[in-house]
Write a protein that holds these residues in place. Structure first.
Motif, PDB file in Angstrom:
ATOM      1  N   LEU A   1       0.862  -1.177   0.000  1.00 27.91           N
ATOM      2  CA  LEU A   1       0.000   0.000   0.000  1.00 27.91           C
ATOM      3  C   LEU A   1       0.896   1.225   0.000  1.00 27.91           C
ATOM      4  N   ARG A   2       0.860   1.949  -1.119  1.00 30.68           N
ATOM      5  CA  ARG A   2       1.688   3.153  -1.229  1.00 30.68           C
ATOM      6  C   ARG A   2       1.184   4.224  -0.261  1.00 30.68           C
TER       7      ARG A   2
ATOM      8  N   LEU B   1      -0.606   7.266   0.976  1.00 32.77           N
ATOM      9  CA  LEU B   1      -1.617   8.184   0.450  1.00 32.77           C
ATOM     10  C   LEU B   1      -2.230   8.938   1.624  1.00 32.77           C
ATOM     11  N   PRO B   2      -2.469  10.237   1.452  1.00 30.49           N
ATOM     12  CA  PRO B   2      -3.037  11.001   2.561  1.00 30.49           C
ATOM     13  C   PRO B   2      -4.473  10.586   2.853  1.00 30.49           C
ATOM     14  N   SER B   3      -5.200  10.120   1.822  1.00 27.51           N
ATOM     15  CA  SER B   3      -6.606   9.723   1.973  1.00 27.51           C
ATOM     16  C   SER B   3      -7.021   9.123   0.640  1.00 27.51           C
ATOM     17  N   THR B   4      -7.890   8.110   0.669  1.00 32.18           N
ATOM     18  CA  THR B   4      -8.284   7.477  -0.593  1.00 32.18           C
ATOM     19  C   THR B   4      -9.661   6.855  -0.476  1.00 32.18           C
ATOM     20  N   SER B   5     -10.321   6.717  -1.596  1.00 35.70           N
ATOM     21  CA  SER B   5     -11.648   6.121  -1.661  1.00 35.70           C
ATOM     22  C   SER B   5     -11.568   4.922  -2.598  1.00 35.70           C
ATOM     23  N   SER B   6     -10.847   3.894  -2.152  1.00 32.33           N
ATOM     24  CA  SER B   6     -10.637   2.720  -3.001  1.00 32.33           C
ATOM     25  C   SER B   6     -11.254   1.487  -2.359  1.00 32.33           C
ATOM     26  N   GLY B   7     -12.525   1.600  -2.033  1.00 32.15           N
ATOM     27  CA  GLY B   7     -13.243   0.468  -1.444  1.00 32.15           C
ATOM     28  C   GLY B   7     -12.957   0.331   0.038  1.00 32.15           C
ATOM     29  N   PRO B   8     -13.442  -0.775   0.640  1.00 31.20           N
ATOM     30  CA  PRO B   8     -13.143  -1.020   2.059  1.00 31.20           C
ATOM     31  C   PRO B   8     -11.642  -0.879   2.285  1.00 31.20           C
ATOM     32  N   SER B   9     -11.257  -0.180   3.346  1.00 32.21           N
ATOM     33  CA  SER B   9      -9.843   0.185   3.502  1.00 32.21           C
ATOM     34  C   SER B   9      -8.979  -1.013   3.892  1.00 32.21           C
ATOM     35  N   VAL B  10      -8.152  -1.452   2.971  1.00 30.24           N
ATOM     36  CA  VAL B  10      -7.236  -2.567   3.266  1.00 30.24           C
ATOM     37  C   VAL B  10      -6.223  -2.123   4.325  1.00 30.24           C
TER      38      VAL B  10
ATOM     39  N   GLU C   1      -6.790  -0.199   6.796  1.00 30.21           N
ATOM     40  CA  GLU C   1      -7.467  -0.293   8.094  1.00 30.21           C
ATOM     41  C   GLU C   1      -7.822  -1.742   8.450  1.00 30.21           C
ATOM     42  N   MET C   2      -7.638  -2.667   7.515  1.00 28.80           N
ATOM     43  CA  MET C   2      -7.776  -4.082   7.866  1.00 28.80           C
ATOM     44  C   MET C   2      -6.458  -4.610   8.429  1.00 28.80           C
TER      45      MET C   2
ATOM     46  N   LEU D   1     -13.119 -12.387   6.803  1.00 23.47           N
ATOM     47  CA  LEU D   1     -11.848 -11.850   6.315  1.00 23.47           C
ATOM     48  C   LEU D   1     -10.703 -12.811   6.622  1.00 23.47           C
TER      49      LEU D   1
ATOM     50  N   ARG E   1     -16.984   6.521   0.864  1.00 22.82           N
ATOM     51  CA  ARG E   1     -15.874   7.242   1.492  1.00 22.82           C
ATOM     52  C   ARG E   1     -15.787   8.675   0.965  1.00 22.82           C
TER      53      ARG E   1
ATOM     54  N   PRO F   1      -9.079  -5.676  13.019  1.00 24.31           N
ATOM     55  CA  PRO F   1      -9.269  -4.953  11.756  1.00 24.31           C
ATOM     56  C   PRO F   1     -10.580  -4.170  11.826  1.00 24.31           C
TER      57      PRO F   1
ATOM     58  N   GLU G   1     -14.256   0.646   9.095  1.00 20.71           N
ATOM     59  CA  GLU G   1     -13.514   1.052   7.891  1.00 20.71           C
ATOM     60  C   GLU G   1     -13.684   0.045   6.751  1.00 20.71           C
ATOM     61  N   MET G   2     -14.305  -1.104   7.018  1.00 20.57           N
ATOM     62  CA  MET G   2     -14.666  -2.000   5.920  1.00 20.57           C
ATOM     63  C   MET G   2     -15.999  -1.595   5.317  1.00 20.57           C
TER      64      MET G   2
ATOM     65  N   LEU H   1     -17.203   1.515   5.422  1.00 18.49           N
ATOM     66  CA  LEU H   1     -16.878   2.743   4.695  1.00 18.49           C
ATOM     67  C   LEU H   1     -16.276   2.349   3.342  1.00 18.49           C
ATOM     68  N   GLY H   2     -16.866   2.816   2.263  1.00 17.85           N
ATOM     69  CA  GLY H   2     -16.353   2.470   0.936  1.00 17.85           C
ATOM     70  C   GLY H   2     -16.835   1.141   0.407  1.00 17.85           C
TER      71      GLY H   2
ATOM     72  N   SER I   1      -9.105   7.129  -6.728  1.00 19.55           N
ATOM     73  CA  SER I   1     -10.088   8.145  -6.361  1.00 19.55           C
ATOM     74  C   SER I   1      -9.843   8.598  -4.938  1.00 19.55           C
ATOM     75  N   HIS I   2      -9.996   9.890  -4.717  1.00 19.64           N
ATOM     76  CA  HIS I   2      -9.892  10.395  -3.350  1.00 19.64           C
ATOM     77  C   HIS I   2     -11.222  10.307  -2.613  1.00 19.64           C
TER      78      HIS I   2
ATOM     79  N   VAL J   1     -15.063   3.622  -6.256  1.00 17.53           N
ATOM     80  CA  VAL J   1     -14.521   2.734  -7.282  1.00 17.53           C
ATOM     81  C   VAL J   1     -15.591   2.325  -8.292  1.00 17.53           C
TER      82      VAL J   1
ATOM     83  N   GLN K   1      -9.684  -7.701  -0.435  1.00 21.94           N
ATOM     84  CA  GLN K   1     -11.061  -7.219  -0.597  1.00 21.94           C
ATOM     85  C   GLN K   1     -11.972  -8.323  -1.140  1.00 21.94           C
TER      86      GLN K   1
END
Lengths: 568, 568
Positions: free
Chosen positions: A249-250, A252-261, A263-264, A538, B219, B259, B263-264, B266-267, B510-511, B515, B535
């Motif tokens: 995971l690069r 990133l300050p904030s992202t909307s790329s699905g459930p947050s991996v 944060e998993m 999960l 998100r 986990p 946050e799962m 969310l998004g 996406s910020h 997705v 995911q």
């Protein structure tokens, strides 16, 4: 033990030779005597020698040993008894009770010390190919039984120590981000950052003996989190080795790329893989850093003031207040000559009495400020007004600097107490502000009632440690005067009562210590059965072979403590 | 359409009768002509009547209809053509292109409007028992194809509209938390909160036509996130209905319970269940709220200044700066009589020229302040110094109030443009600060190169919209002069080039738009294949029957656009 990888004592916190002493704090022995009836000046039996332990033999197969040695080199594949014992436990008092009495449970069969990302990848694949169990060790400071294998684990158990992976790899000075290997201990990491003018600002109580990877795996929080955030905020990207694959995971300050991996992985406690490095927010060292001390007539006044402080236009680095008993504990721990000692001076007491305060109820508070000199002055002005509005008084920055020097030493006091038959540990929770006072009152009462019922003397005290817009963490310390062989059962009972009180009063199982096995019985109540179902889905999907620290987070009935005493 | 649940036009954004007009902005038509060669004053063909669409019949079975009607009542089970068309698309330009030309894809067979938590539970179970597909609609403002069924979906498709669940249920005034039903639209929610002196402070561009549940499921982030946080920060607890179970996450300021299930959700874009209510942070309405406008010689100066502002001792509510083209777009959109119009006055231009600025390169910025009058004055002082250090100049709060009034109107301009053969949409990303300038420069260049290659005129512009310690979101608007039947292909090409540029320059897919299907082809590059694996494991474990909005987030090849043009 490996050169350059520091290791804690097998029987207690921290390094051999460092210990707490009470002789220069004349008020401490009387305080303990009064609270729990224990005489800490009496002679103490020495901890039994390591050689007295009956350490079960390693079950490492020759085949897996050969594989691991070919990946890591023989020197980094350790199976000696002491290394295995040290890696078989965290540092909760329950761990110490068991290890000191020789109840060693299911120790790891081998401890491995990879030095590179690639070595971790290869060792994970080797262990999973052999259907072994992988348990990441972090710094070993865990207190929720997250580091030990299940007692009936018949497969080979591999404890992974990343202590050799301890470098700050890169600082992105434009973004304020650092890429850091996960095995680094707190002080080593801050030294490397500070040498280049940066700080991460993450200072959990375990700082000296915990690692970046451990903080992420447990969702840690440091004492300056009001400014710097929890580790979940600080950690912006990471690398985690999984069987046959690597998660990247690069930052990133904030992202909307699905459930947050991201944060998993945060809080995954080894159940998804082994975190090898992370990108974290770092900050320029502030021009000014100041801890101011205040007193309030009561803890409740202090709680209200702290909420108002964190919600005000000031953005403080920390706002902490101790309840009446913890305030007395802090004062009793002051050296006679120190500035803390002088706080209990007749002069200050006189002012408090003039204000009509009950000296048995006063609450001590520390508020931290950082920034430019002008900014710190501006914020102190805002905070002073709030403190006064809640009937408090400032006593300057002397006590704060003392607190700063001593802030990591509490576990040494805990070990000192254990030597004297006083079983002490900590438990923390968070609630919305509306329940902050209630959870404190009710938890203290529930603990005292439980101790009265079983006829054991105990004391519990608490401080507000981390604040947020809508609520706060309260951090409880409890001590039980039980030197009998049943001390572990008494501890379990006390802990169970406290955790259940958290649940009954709108709290969570843990604010920043994690779940492990010890907190897992309360997860249904905390995140609802559907939440546990989601976590289970999960874990099952990612790790169908149950090779990754199985039995943690999701309650499976052992070993830990359970929500009711009959199940225990 | 249901009484009391507002519904957008089938062919465009917002309500019938509200539209953009250019006649009172004399500079706008020349600006568009210059940029993309389109004459917006030419007469326009009307949107075809709804009756001209060939709407496929609903495939709802009598059995499922009967079940749904018994749960909800017949009036809240809708199968008329217009309701199904409106619920079959989001409001991206790709959606509008398709719906306006009658390419309706796989519409929902029925739209249901539950009024209570219990009704949602019963309807979810009924649909899953019938092996149907559930798609939560939110406010319908989605622009990443998250609301439509897979084109080959042979099962019954149920769109769930929570518009009737629109109440602020409870405000915890001590904690600053509100419990709110998920179907509420932005303005309705803020009206209910403000009537009691509170605000949530979440203002995405879609505010008027998006819902609390939709914000959580995607998100979302609002334009005041620098102070109030992203929805991921704001949302502290929630309820989500899943097949046969209900997830209940109580509001907690922070927790270490494995986990993060919060946050799962969310998004999750409907892939884990249907969010029915949430506990969110709410704040007292600030005494003072002020938007100050500034100009910088270049966008790069503005970026650097904004970073310094958010990193300073000031804690601003928003820091936004537009690149040169967007600045010209904003100025061209000013009414002649307005204060924005006066910014392009000879007097101000003269000052800029005296400073040696190139008027083609200037960048306009808004910075927002909130708090007590003293605090706002203090922060404005800090910000002014930073602005001056980066060569900028303040121009007061006039333009800011205009921006505030018009901030939700951009989609109407987009529809006005589409009527005139100009295909426009938006795409946003975030990066660490180190790559902020690079991703802007390279994305603009990549877009222009792509347009030149296919011989279509296009324009792209951008602003910095959300800032964090280590990076920021940049928000790109692009418009393509293509009125041909191939316009969708041209859009796909442009979008693909922009998304790939995000990936090539350290950005995220996406910020805050999510997705859906449109961004899913880039997920492997964004969170690495192991992240997609995680995911997928979560979705498969929670929803083995693929009843919950299948095909979103994880790329399955259709319909959307793909990372390379041959696959499309």
């Amino acid at each position: 033990m490996i050169d350059g990888v520091k290791q804690q004592k097998w029987w207690g916190w921290g390094e051999e030779g460092k210990a707490y002493h009470h002789e220069d704090k004349p008020k401490f022995a009387p305080f303990v005597k009064k609270m729990v009836g224990v005489d800490i000046t009496a002679p103490v039996a020495p901890v039994p020698p390591f050689s007295s332990l009956d350490v079960p033999a390693s079950r490492l197969s020759d085949a897996l040993r050969a594989d691991l040695e070919s990946v890591l080199g023989a020197g980094f594949v350790q199976t000696d008894d002491e290394t295995r014992v040290v890696h078989g436990f965290g540092k909760g008092v329950r761990d110490l009770l068991r290890v000191r009495s020789g109840r060693l449970s299911r120790l790891p069969d081998v401890v491995v010390y990879p030095g590179t990302q690639q070595e971790v990848e290869r060792l994970v694949d080797a262990v999973v190919a052999a259907d072994g169990v992988l348990i990441p060790f972090g710094g070993g400071s865990n207190i929720v039984a997250a580091l030990e294998a299940k007692p009936d684990e018949h497969r080979q158990v591999v404890s992974v120590n990343l202590g050799r992976m301890n470098k700050v790899l890169e600082i992105d000075e434009v973004s304020g981000l650092a890429h850091i290997e996960a095995g680094v201990f707190g002080p080593d990491m801050e030294d490397q950052l500070r040498a280049r003018g940066w700080t991460m600002g993450h200072h959990p109580d375990s700082f000296v003996w915990s690692t970046l990877g451990g903080w992420i795996a447990t969702r840690s929080s440091g004492m300056q989190s009001d400014k710097y955030g929890d580790i979940a905020d600080i950690c912006r990207g990471l690398t985690m080795v999984m069987p046959g694959r690597v998660l990247t995971l690069r930052p990133l300050p904030s992202t909307s790329s699905g459930p947050s991996v991201r944060e998993m992985v945060l809080g995954s406690e080894g159940r998804l893989g082994i975190i090898t490095s992370a990108w974290v927010n770092v900050h320029r060292i502030p021009e000014v850093r100041e801890l101011q001390a205040y007193f309030f007539p009561t803890y409740e006044d202090g709680l209200k003031a702290c909420q108002e402080i964190v919600e005000s236009d000031a953005a403080v680095m920390m706002a902490r207040v101790s309840d009446a008993i913890e305030t007395q504990y802090i004062m009793a721990n002051g050296k006679k000559s120190s500035r803390l000692g002088s706080l209990s001076s007749k002069a200050i007491q006189k002012i408090m009495l003039q204000k009509g305060w009950d000296l048995e109820k006063i609450a001590m508070s520390f508020v931290g400020f950082e920034g430019s000199p002008t900014h710190v002055r501006y914020e102190k002005g805002l905070v002073s007004k709030i403190v006064r509005r809640h009937g408090g008084m400032g006593v300057g920055k002397g006590p704060g600097s003392l607190y700063d020097q001593k802030k990591y030493d509490t576990p040494y006091i805990r070990d000192f107490m254990l030597d004297r038959g006083l079983v002490a540990d900590v438990s923390e929770t968070s609630t919305p502000w509306a329940y902050a006072e209630q959870i404190h009152t009710n938890t203290v009462a529930a603990f005292q009632r439980a101790m009265d019922e079983i006829g054991v003397r105990g004391v519990v005290f608490c401080h507000l440690s981390h604040s947020y817009h809508s609520g706060a963490c309260q951090y409880f310390t409890f001590a039980i005067a039980d030197s009998s062989p049943d001390a572990e059962k008494t501890y379990d009972h006390a802990k169970r009562v406290i955790q259940q009180s958290f649940m009954d009063n709108h709290g969570t199982v843990s604010h920043h210590h994690g779940v492990g096995e010890e907190h897992s019985p309360w997860m249904d109540q905390d995140i609802s059965p559907a939440g546990v179902f989601i976590q289970q889905a999960l874990f099952d999907g990612v790790d169908p072979g149950r090779n990754l620290n199985p039995g943690k987070i999701i309650h499976e009935g052992a070993p830990g403590i359970s929500t009711n005493s009959t199940e225990a």
